[in-house]
Motif scaffolding. Structure first.
Motif, PDB file in Angstrom:
ATOM      1  N   ARG A   1      -4.178   4.255 -19.128  1.00 61.10           N
ATOM      2  CA  ARG A   1      -3.468   3.478 -18.106  1.00 61.10           C
ATOM      3  C   ARG A   1      -2.208   4.203 -17.636  1.00 61.10           C
ATOM      4  N   THR A   2      -2.379   5.500 -17.330  1.00 62.68           N
ATOM      5  CA  THR A   2      -1.264   6.329 -16.862  1.00 62.68           C
ATOM      6  C   THR A   2      -1.650   7.096 -15.595  1.00 62.68           C
ATOM      7  N   ALA A   3      -0.635   7.539 -14.856  1.00 54.55           N
ATOM      8  CA  ALA A   3      -0.840   8.403 -13.701  1.00 54.55           C
ATOM      9  C   ALA A   3       0.469   9.105 -13.376  1.00 54.55           C
ATOM     10  N   GLU A   4       0.350  10.248 -12.699  1.00 56.64           N
ATOM     11  CA  GLU A   4       1.524  10.982 -12.225  1.00 56.64           C
ATOM     12  C   GLU A   4       1.774  10.628 -10.765  1.00 56.64           C
ATOM     13  N   ILE A   5       3.027  10.360 -10.436  1.00 53.05           N
ATOM     14  CA  ILE A   5       3.411  10.007  -9.068  1.00 53.05           C
ATOM     15  C   ILE A   5       3.866  11.260  -8.323  1.00 53.05           C
ATOM     16  N   SER A   6       3.570  11.285  -7.039  1.00 45.94           N
ATOM     17  CA  SER A   6       4.069  12.376  -6.196  1.00 45.94           C
ATOM     18  C   SER A   6       4.308  11.844  -4.793  1.00 45.94           C
ATOM     19  N   MET A   7       5.183  12.547  -4.083  1.00 48.42           N
ATOM     20  CA  MET A   7       5.485  12.119  -2.715  1.00 48.42           C
ATOM     21  C   MET A   7       6.109  13.294  -1.963  1.00 48.42           C
TER      22      MET A   7
ATOM     23  N   SER B   1      12.672  21.741 -15.225  1.00 47.92           N
ATOM     24  CA  SER B   1      12.294  20.514 -14.525  1.00 47.92           C
ATOM     25  C   SER B   1      12.664  19.312 -15.379  1.00 47.92           C
ATOM     26  N   THR B   2      12.727  18.175 -14.732  1.00 55.74           N
ATOM     27  CA  THR B   2      12.982  16.901 -15.398  1.00 55.74           C
ATOM     28  C   THR B   2      11.704  16.085 -15.357  1.00 55.74           C
ATOM     29  N   MET B   3      11.316  15.548 -16.496  1.00 54.28           N
ATOM     30  CA  MET B   3      10.186  14.615 -16.573  1.00 54.28           C
ATOM     31  C   MET B   3      10.774  13.198 -16.573  1.00 54.28           C
ATOM     32  N   PHE B   4      10.099  12.288 -15.894  1.00 55.22           N
ATOM     33  CA  PHE B   4      10.576  10.913 -15.801  1.00 55.22           C
ATOM     34  C   PHE B   4       9.391   9.960 -15.829  1.00 55.22           C
ATOM     35  N   SER B   5       9.668   8.684 -16.126  1.00 58.83           N
ATOM     36  CA  SER B   5       8.576   7.708 -16.175  1.00 58.83           C
ATOM     37  C   SER B   5       9.107   6.295 -15.979  1.00 58.83           C
ATOM     38  N   MET B   6       8.159   5.389 -15.745  1.00 63.00           N
ATOM     39  CA  MET B   6       8.439   3.960 -15.663  1.00 63.00           C
ATOM     40  C   MET B   6       7.232   3.221 -16.243  1.00 63.00           C
ATOM     41  N   THR B   7       7.510   2.252 -17.122  1.00 61.38           N
ATOM     42  CA  THR B   7       6.429   1.426 -17.669  1.00 61.38           C
ATOM     43  C   THR B   7       6.227   0.190 -16.794  1.00 61.38           C
ATOM     44  N   GLU B   8       5.095  -0.437 -16.981  1.00 63.37           N
ATOM     45  CA  GLU B   8       4.819  -1.675 -16.252  1.00 63.37           C
ATOM     46  C   GLU B   8       5.890  -2.723 -16.560  1.00 63.37           C
ATOM     47  N   GLU B   9       6.295  -2.816 -17.817  1.00 69.79           N
ATOM     48  CA  GLU B   9       7.315  -3.788 -18.214  1.00 69.79           C
ATOM     49  C   GLU B   9       8.641  -3.501 -17.530  1.00 69.79           C
ATOM     50  N   GLU B  10       9.040  -2.235 -17.451  1.00 65.97           N
ATOM     51  CA  GLU B  10      10.277  -1.869 -16.759  1.00 65.97           C
ATOM     52  C   GLU B  10      10.188  -2.211 -15.286  1.00 65.97           C
ATOM     53  N   TRP B  11       9.029  -1.968 -14.697  1.00 69.12           N
ATOM     54  CA  TRP B  11       8.832  -2.265 -13.284  1.00 69.12           C
ATOM     55  C   TRP B  11       8.957  -3.775 -13.038  1.00 69.12           C
ATOM     56  N   LYS B  12       8.345  -4.589 -13.911  1.00 76.30           N
ATOM     57  CA  LYS B  12       8.432  -6.042 -13.765  1.00 76.30           C
ATOM     58  C   LYS B  12       9.873  -6.539 -13.866  1.00 76.30           C
ATOM     59  N   GLN B  13      10.680  -5.885 -14.697  1.00 78.89           N
ATOM     60  CA  GLN B  13      12.058  -6.329 -14.920  1.00 78.89           C
ATOM     61  C   GLN B  13      13.036  -5.740 -13.918  1.00 78.89           C
ATOM     62  N   SER B  14      12.580  -4.770 -13.116  1.00 83.48           N
ATOM     63  CA  SER B  14      13.508  -4.100 -12.199  1.00 83.48           C
ATOM     64  C   SER B  14      13.699  -4.932 -10.940  1.00 83.48           C
ATOM     65  N   SER B  15      14.818  -4.686 -10.284  1.00 79.20           N
ATOM     66  CA  SER B  15      15.074  -5.337  -8.997  1.00 79.20           C
ATOM     67  C   SER B  15      14.462  -4.512  -7.883  1.00 79.20           C
ATOM     68  N   PHE B  16      13.877  -3.373  -8.252  1.00 75.35           N
ATOM     69  CA  PHE B  16      13.319  -2.436  -7.277  1.00 75.35           C
ATOM     70  C   PHE B  16      12.089  -2.996  -6.636  1.00 75.35           C
TER      71      PHE B  16
ATOM     72  N   GLY C   1       6.381  11.383 -13.711  1.00 75.32           N
ATOM     73  CA  GLY C   1       6.508  12.423 -12.707  1.00 75.32           C
ATOM     74  C   GLY C   1       7.360  13.567 -13.218  1.00 75.32           C
ATOM     75  N   GLU C   2       7.424  14.599 -12.387  1.00 74.68           N
ATOM     76  CA  GLU C   2       8.202  15.792 -12.710  1.00 74.68           C
ATOM     77  C   GLU C   2       8.923  16.244 -11.452  1.00 74.68           C
ATOM     78  N   VAL C   3      10.167  16.634 -11.606  1.00 76.05           N
ATOM     79  CA  VAL C   3      10.952  17.137 -10.472  1.00 76.05           C
ATOM     80  C   VAL C   3      11.641  18.429 -10.906  1.00 76.05           C
ATOM     81  N   TYR C   4      11.606  19.409 -10.011  1.00 73.99           N
ATOM     82  CA  TYR C   4      12.169  20.728 -10.315  1.00 73.99           C
ATOM     83  C   TYR C   4      13.649  20.771  -9.979  1.00 73.99           C
ATOM     84  N   TRP C   5      14.382  21.596 -10.730  1.00 68.10           N
ATOM     85  CA  TRP C   5      15.823  21.733 -10.535  1.00 68.10           C
ATOM     86  C   TRP C   5      16.160  22.617  -9.343  1.00 68.10           C
ATOM     87  N   THR C   6      15.152  23.007  -8.586  1.00 64.14           N
ATOM     88  CA  THR C   6      15.383  23.750  -7.339  1.00 64.14           C
ATOM     89  C   THR C   6      15.903  22.810  -6.257  1.00 64.14           C
ATOM     90  N   THR C   7      15.840  21.514  -6.530  1.00 62.62           N
ATOM     91  CA  THR C   7      16.289  20.496  -5.571  1.00 62.62           C
ATOM     92  C   THR C   7      17.200  19.517  -6.289  1.00 62.62           C
TER      93      THR C   7
END
Length: 169
Positions: free
Chosen positions: A78-84, A154-169, A118-124
């Motif tokens: 139940r995981t996936a990597e986000i990109s945009m 690079s920086t690795m980051f994540s969000m769980t379903e529980e965090e998403w439910k509790q966020s104001s985002f 997700g992962e984000v590079y320090w080039t940005t």
């Protein structure tokens, strides 16, 4: 509503994919691959998609402003990597935040994922964006991207379903 952001599943659409190829070629510093993206390569990418490649055009009305997706989807974990990628002229206007919100809603409600990472590079400076979206810093990977003659972490980051439910985002 003509000026609201919405997501539309990616399918073959020559002018949209040509624009995405152009944007990718203008954004190598933030992409995993720094290789040239051809319009033919974009078409091949779309034609090779499976049910586990969940990508969307980001649109305002009929205007393409970017694309986003969930990659490396694991239904068993139940995981996936986000990109945009937002087109250069549409950046820094809040569109990315709205697109991520819509994509996370799909990730957690429709696809029933537990974790989006997700992962984000320090080039940005893009880690600040993902942090504002509510993602948690997971750690740093060393020398992940070769760019203009040197290695960047690079920086690795994540969000769980529980965090998403509790966020104001």
């Amino acid at each position: 509503k003509m000026n609201e952001i919405y997501l539309e599943p990616i399918k073959y659409h020559k002018s949209r994919l040509d624009l995405i190829a152009q944007w990718r070629n203008e954004s190598h510093e933030s992409l995993r691959s720094s290789e040239y993206t051809s319009p033919h390569g974009q078409r091949a990418w779309v034609e090779s998609m499976t049910a586990m490649d969940i990508y969307y055009y980001i649109l305002i009305g009929d205007q393409l402003i970017g694309y986003c997706g969930l990659d490396k989807v694991s239904l068993s974990n139940r995981t996936a990597e986000i990109s945009m990628l937002i087109g250069p002229q549409y950046r820094k206007k809040g569109h990315g935040l709205k697109a991520v919100k819509l994509l996370l809603q799909r990730a957690f409600e429709i696809y029933q994922l537990n974790l989006v990472f997700g992962e984000v590079y320090w080039t940005t400076g893009n880690w600040g964006f993902w942090s504002r979206c509510g993602f948690t810093f997971e750690g740093e990977l060393r020398q992940r991207k070769w760019w203009k003659g040197k290695y960047y972490n690079s920086t690795m980051f994540s969000m769980t379903e529980e965090e998403w439910k509790q966020s104001s985002f």
